[in-house]
Scaffold this active site. Structure first.
Site, PDB file in Angstrom:
ATOM      1  N   LYS A   2       0.839  -1.201   0.000  1.00  0.00           N
ATOM      2  CA  LYS A   2       0.000   0.000   0.000  1.00  0.00           C
ATOM      3  C   LYS A   2       0.875   1.252   0.000  1.00  0.00           C
ATOM      4  CE  LYS A   2      -3.795   1.944   2.802  1.00  0.00           C
ATOM      5  NZ  LYS A   2      -4.650   1.680   3.985  1.00  0.00           N
ATOM      6  N   SER A  46      -9.272   2.106   3.003  1.00  0.00           N
ATOM      7  CA  SER A  46      -8.292   2.816   2.204  1.00  0.00           C
ATOM      8  C   SER A  46      -7.311   1.887   1.472  1.00  0.00           C
ATOM      9  CB  SER A  46      -7.512   3.773   3.106  1.00  0.00           C
ATOM     10  OG  SER A  46      -6.832   3.078   4.149  1.00  0.00           O
ATOM     11  N   SER A  75      -9.953  -0.517   7.087  1.00  0.00           N
ATOM     12  CA  SER A  75      -9.305  -0.282   5.790  1.00  0.00           C
ATOM     13  C   SER A  75      -8.575  -1.469   5.180  1.00  0.00           C
ATOM     14  CB  SER A  75      -8.325   0.897   5.897  1.00  0.00           C
ATOM     15  OG  SER A  75      -9.036   2.098   6.027  1.00  0.00           O
TER      16      SER A  75
END
Length: 473
Positions: free
Chosen positions: A83, A158, A182
């Site tokens: 990420k 996210s 997330s």
């Protein structure tokens, strides 16, 4: 190519070790898959193809010596993704924001360094909403990420880019982060598995924003993959104390036997009587409970109390205190923020500013509620519940009608948010699907520091109920 990139991560590692698959072949297949799919998904923000191929050639060369092959790492030659809120040396870590444009860390975050030491090859990093403040992955730097099950839907946020990449076979597995669902919500929306670890099990050092102060219990980093066995392997590689992580503790990995796992009491609930869930979501939780009951587990229907109070305390920290912490970074550059982040900030601004007394009372109340839940979990060390009230939503949607009632954006996600406040480990396994064919996951929650038990129960549910399916993209 499609077959090789959809192998379980653990099978990739075994096949490389047995010299049935070449690391070069595997990396090339993933890079080709990224080239084929990323224009539709927009999951990756940076693809580090040249360095990945160089590392793959080195990994292949190291296999030529049988002596060396006995000591290669558990992820030798396996391609993974990270990420883009986590430091990877030489790759932009901009967290989806123009305000961080051009930020390139010189060093790997500790978890990335541990992956490399285990032999993993970093393919690149993946898209996020700006400053991670949304359940939809979109920003002004890189644009919108689409769900591989339906391009008109979001893969969540996210860690939406990470989930989409893994589900579509662009990455064998990877790392997300989770301050309010997330990891778990994108896993649920995209039909993969994920683990929100106990805070401190995997070091959050090198993550932006940092997990410190009132956020030390809230935000964690953790593994995502298509299968629970792969999530477990990534967790085992990344777990361990780090002195720069304020939540870190020297908790060793524990191997739970199947006999120990099956002795764990299980409770489940399908809704919180505040936010309704879709009928298919409730059915998925019941199916997981039934599967465990059939396997000999003692399963009881039970719901924790004060969940709406837990939600409000989470919002005080994640929403109200979180936006206060971003104020110095944003300064006078509000106009440069993405529309989604501006809308989130406007939502926070509807409440009065958080006072010192509010913060103190939030932290005190959190510990009281956490203690009450853990008392109950002496009888029920495992808790099953929804991940989210709905499956993946269409881009831009912010409310839904569920069983005849309106469900608002943040409350739809409350089923995950509670356990960030309370500090429980929680995993997600894909189990059902919506009438439109979108995946639905089930959340398996455990007691702090018993992440391995959570993964053990999740593996039993996965085996009994089917697990990962390939998306249509």
């Amino acid at each position: 190519m499609n077959d090789i990139v959809f192998l379980p991560l653990t099978k990739m590692a075994e096949s490389i070790r047995a010299k049935k698959i070449s690391p070069v072949e595997l990396v090339d297949a993933h890079l080709a898959r990224i080239q084929e799919s990323n224009s539709k998904l927009n999951a990756f923000v940076t693809v580090d193809g040249e360095r990945a191929r160089t590392q793959a050639r080195s990994a292949e060369a190291s296999l030529s010596s049988s002596a060396k092959s006995n000591s290669i790492g558990p992820l030798h030659g396996v391609p993974v993704s990270i990420k883009s809120s986590i430091d990877v040396a030489g790759l932009p870590c901009e967290c989806g924001s123009i305000l961080r444009k051009g930020n390139v860390p010189p060093e790997d975050a500790p978890l990335v360094a541990r992956l490399r030491t285990a032999g993993a090859i970093i393919l690149g990093n993946t898209n996020v909403p700006e400053f991670l403040m949304a359940y939809e992955t979109d920003n002004l730097l890189y644009g919108r990420t689409n769900n591989p099950w339906d391009l008109s839907c979001t893969p969540g946020g996210s860690s939406g880019g990470e989930a989409a990449a893994i589900a579509a076979g662009c990455s064998a597995g990877g790392v997300g982060s989770d301050g309010g669902g997330s990891i778990r919500i994108p896993a649920h929306y995209s039909g993969i598995c994920g683990l929100k670890p106990t805070p401190g099990r995997v070091p959050s050092t090198g993550h932006f924003p940092g997990s410190a102060g009132p956020f030390a219990q809230l935000g964690v980093v953790g593994p995502m993959a298509r299968y629970i066995s792969d999530v477990q392997k990534l967790f085992e590689v990344m777990a361990g104390p780090d002195p720069a992580d304020p939540a870190s503790a020297p908790v060793p990995l524990k191997r739970w036997s199947e006999q120990e796992i099956r002795k764990l009491g299980v409770a489940y609930f399908v809704d919180d009587e505040v936010t309704p869930v879709t009928l298919e979501t409730a059915a998925a939780v019941r199916a997981a409970a039934d599967a465990l009951r059939t396997q000999g587990f003692k399963v009881t229907e039970w719901r924790p109390q004060n969940l709406d109070r837990v939600w409000q305390l989470w919002w005080n920290l994640f929403g109200r205190a979180g936006q206060m912490s971003f104020a110095p970074t944003i300064g006078t550059r509000e106009a440069e923020l993405s529309p989604i982040l501006r809308a989130f900030r406007a939502m926070v601004a509807e409440a009065p500013p958080l006072t010192a007394l509010d913060l103190l009372n939030t932290l005190l109340a959190r510990d009281v509620l956490r203690g009450k839940l853990l008392e109950n979990m002496e009888e029920f060390p495992i808790l099953l519940c929804p991940v989210c009230a709905i499956p993946a939503f269409r881009h831009g949607e912010r409310e839904w009608i569920v069983q005849g009632r309106k469900v608002e954006y943040l409350k739809a996600m409350s089923y995950s948010q509670w356990f960030n406040l309370l500090g429980n480990p929680a995993a997600v396994v894909p189990l059902g699907h919506s009438p439109e064919g979108l995946p639905i996951g089930v959340q398996i929650v455990g007691r702090p520091w018993e992440d391995e038990a959570v993964l053990g129960v999740a593996a039993i549910i996965e085996e009994a109920c089917g697990g990962f399916r390939r998306p249509p993209i």
